[in-house]
Write a protein that holds these residues in place. Structure first.
Motif, mmCIF file in Angstrom:
data_model
loop_
_atom_site.group_PDB
_atom_site.id
_atom_site.type_symbol
_atom_site.label_atom_id
_atom_site.label_comp_id
_atom_site.label_asym_id
_atom_site.label_seq_id
_atom_site.Cartn_x
_atom_site.Cartn_y
_atom_site.Cartn_z
ATOM 1 N N ALA A 208 24.250 27.097 -26.289
ATOM 2 C CA ALA A 208 23.779 28.411 -25.851
ATOM 3 C C ALA A 208 22.258 28.466 -25.833
ATOM 4 C CB ALA A 208 24.342 29.497 -26.772
ATOM 5 N N ALA A 209 21.614 27.876 -26.845
ATOM 6 C CA ALA A 209 20.148 27.843 -26.874
ATOM 7 C C ALA A 209 19.600 27.045 -25.703
ATOM 8 C CB ALA A 209 19.668 27.252 -28.202
ATOM 9 N N SER A 210 20.267 25.931 -25.378
ATOM 10 C CA SER A 210 19.821 25.117 -24.253
ATOM 11 C C SER A 210 19.888 25.898 -22.950
ATOM 12 C CB SER A 210 20.679 23.846 -24.164
ATOM 13 O OG SER A 210 20.292 23.057 -23.064
ATOM 14 N N ARG A 211 20.946 26.709 -22.782
ATOM 15 C CA ARG A 211 21.052 27.531 -21.570
ATOM 16 C C ARG A 211 19.942 28.564 -21.496
ATOM 17 N NH1 ARG A 211 26.652 27.143 -22.816
ATOM 18 N NH2 ARG A 211 26.602 29.159 -23.875
ATOM 19 N N LEU A 212 19.407 28.968 -22.647
ATOM 20 C CA LEU A 212 18.308 29.936 -22.674
ATOM 21 C C LEU A 212 16.952 29.271 -22.494
ATOM 22 C CD1 LEU A 212 19.511 32.168 -25.663
ATOM 23 C CD2 LEU A 212 19.639 32.695 -23.215
ATOM 24 N N THR A 232 9.974 28.868 -28.304
ATOM 25 C CA THR A 232 10.366 30.283 -28.316
ATOM 26 C C THR A 232 9.167 31.175 -28.042
ATOM 27 O OG1 THR A 232 10.081 30.216 -30.718
ATOM 28 C CG2 THR A 232 12.314 30.021 -29.885
ATOM 29 N N THR A 238 15.445 35.896 -27.795
ATOM 30 C CA THR A 238 16.309 34.715 -27.810
ATOM 31 C C THR A 238 17.377 34.834 -28.881
ATOM 32 O OG1 THR A 238 14.524 33.298 -26.987
ATOM 33 C CG2 THR A 238 16.356 32.217 -28.119
ATOM 34 N N GLN A 241 20.445 36.949 -28.184
ATOM 35 C CA GLN A 241 21.465 36.336 -27.335
ATOM 36 C C GLN A 241 22.250 35.239 -28.066
ATOM 37 O OE1 GLN A 241 20.311 35.872 -23.066
ATOM 38 N NE2 GLN A 241 18.242 36.274 -23.816
ATOM 39 N N LEU A 242 21.865 34.945 -29.305
ATOM 40 C CA LEU A 242 22.569 33.941 -30.102
ATOM 41 C C LEU A 242 23.332 34.551 -31.274
ATOM 42 C CD1 LEU A 242 19.761 31.205 -30.279
ATOM 43 C CD2 LEU A 242 21.729 31.244 -28.742
#
Length: 392
Positions: A208-212, A232, A238, A241-242
């Motif tokens: 999910a972090a990679s997609r952000l 960041t 960010t 969204q996690l």
């Protein structure tokens, strides 16, 4: 595996064995002429690829003698190549290599096969190439699993070093191995461990972090999930969204620092905030560690106490005039008119001084939460002047 419809004759097998050296040479020439990735390899890596190609032809000859048996091509073809080769040559490139070798063999079928054996030899070559392709996939899958397990251990060591504040050479080398050597804008976020499968949750968070568009290192430490975010620009946005990847309860964001080797400061603030968060049940989720300074100081965090003194007490003392007295009086009375009467000044004068207090401290004393922060900062400032205080 289904049986071959036709088996090459002994004469065909002898012809193929006699041409093995020429086939290997032709295969390497074909690989070099068709694939730029091969020409870009180092001399050592090209030699290893050449050995793999030669081993493939040798294994093909061995299978040709007994085409009904299942070939152990994983060991025969790839066993001698170093594991590091899987980092230099991708699975797709390996399949290109296999295809080139098979093409060379197929082009020589008419010359190598005895009369009437061309179909049988072609079938054996195609069947063997399929087995090699599956073997290559297994090799790369095993390498990926091993590398993933090693990276996970390395990641845990890096996160643990960040939490401990150990910015030494070992952290630098491990971070570089994970691709974090030059990442900027690093933020540590901590929360509770999710109830589901923790390993799967950590992997999902990383994806999910990679997609952000940010990098993430994470580790489970007891009941805590510690996440180090790199790149960041907006840590709060960010993290919002996690949130689904954390367990219930507070999620605390440490301050953003320039690079990973300064992330210990962010980790200390975030972990301190997680401990103190229950003292502020109305805190947002996520919450920045800076917004929990009063609770952190009450929980015994010396850095939070020093920060409050430097933010509230010291600026008011340094500003001179009546700002400190006005702030203390207003916080005691919580009334503009009452403060004016107590100080024998006009209410507009109090209003002006409170504006100046907001300028030098960043706190609006008419807001209950900020007044609470200021009250605690002033109290800590008075305590800090005592010689017995070791946290100053």
């Amino acid at each position: 595996m289904t049986a071959l419809r036709h088996t090459p004759s002994a004469q065909t097998r002898h012809r193929v064995e006699a041409a093995a050296g020429a086939l290997a040479t032709a295969a390497i020439s074909r690989i070099e002429s068709q694939h730029g990735w091969y020409r870009a390899l180092s001399a050592d890596e090209r030699s290893w690829v050449g050995l793999v190609a030669q081993a493939g032809i040798g294994s093909f000859l061995a299978w040709l003698r007994d085409p009904g048996s299942a070939p152990v091509v994983t060991v025969d073809v790839f066993g001698n190549a170093p594991r590091e080769l899987t980092r230099s040559v991708s699975l797709g490139q390996t399949l290109d290599l296999v295809r080139s070798v098979v093409d060379v063999v197929e082009e020589q079928v008419d010359e190598l096969a005895a009369p009437g054996d061309d179909g049988a030899l072609r079938e054996v070559a195609l069947r063997f190439s399929r087995e090699v392709a599956f073997a290559a996939a297994q090799v790369y899958a095993a390498a990926a699993e091993e590398r993933g397990a090693w990276d996970a251990r390395l990641e845990s060591l890096v996160v643990d070093a960040v939490v401990r504040g150990e910015a030494d050479n070992s952290l630098r080398s491990r971070a570089t191995a994970l691709g974090w050597g030059s990442l900027e804008h690093v933020t540590v976020v901590v929360g509770r461990t999710p109830h589901q499968d923790t390993a799967r949750a950590v992997d999902a968070l990383r994806r999910a972090a990679s997609r952000l568009g940010v990098s993430a290192l994470s580790a489970i430490q007891g009941r805590q999930l510690v996440v180090v975010l790199g790149g960041t620009r907006d840590a709060v946005g960010t993290t919002r969204q996690l949130l689904d990847h954390f367990g219930e309860g507070a999620v605390v964001i440490g301050p953003t620092v320039p690079h990973l080797f300064a992330a210990g400061r962010s980790a200390r603030a975030a972990l301190s905030g997680l401990v103190a968060a229950p003292a502020r049940p109305d805190a947002p989720r996520p919450v920045e560690a800076h917004d929990l300074l009063p609770e952190r100081s009450l929980a015994g965090d010396p850095q939070a106490r020093r920060t409050l003194v430097e933010q509230v007490h010291r600026p008011l003392v340094d500003a001179g005039g009546d700002l400190l007295l006005t702030a203390e009086t207003y916080l005691a009375l919580v009334s503009l008119e009452g403060t004016a009467r107590a100080l024998f000044v006009h209410p507009n004068t109090v209003r002006y001084r409170l504006g100046r207090v907001a300028q030098v401290t960043g706190l609006d004393l008419t807001v209950p939460r900020e007044a609470h922060t200021a009250r605690l900062g002033l109290a800590l400032g008075r305590l800090a002047s005592l010689p017995s205080q070791t946290w100053r």
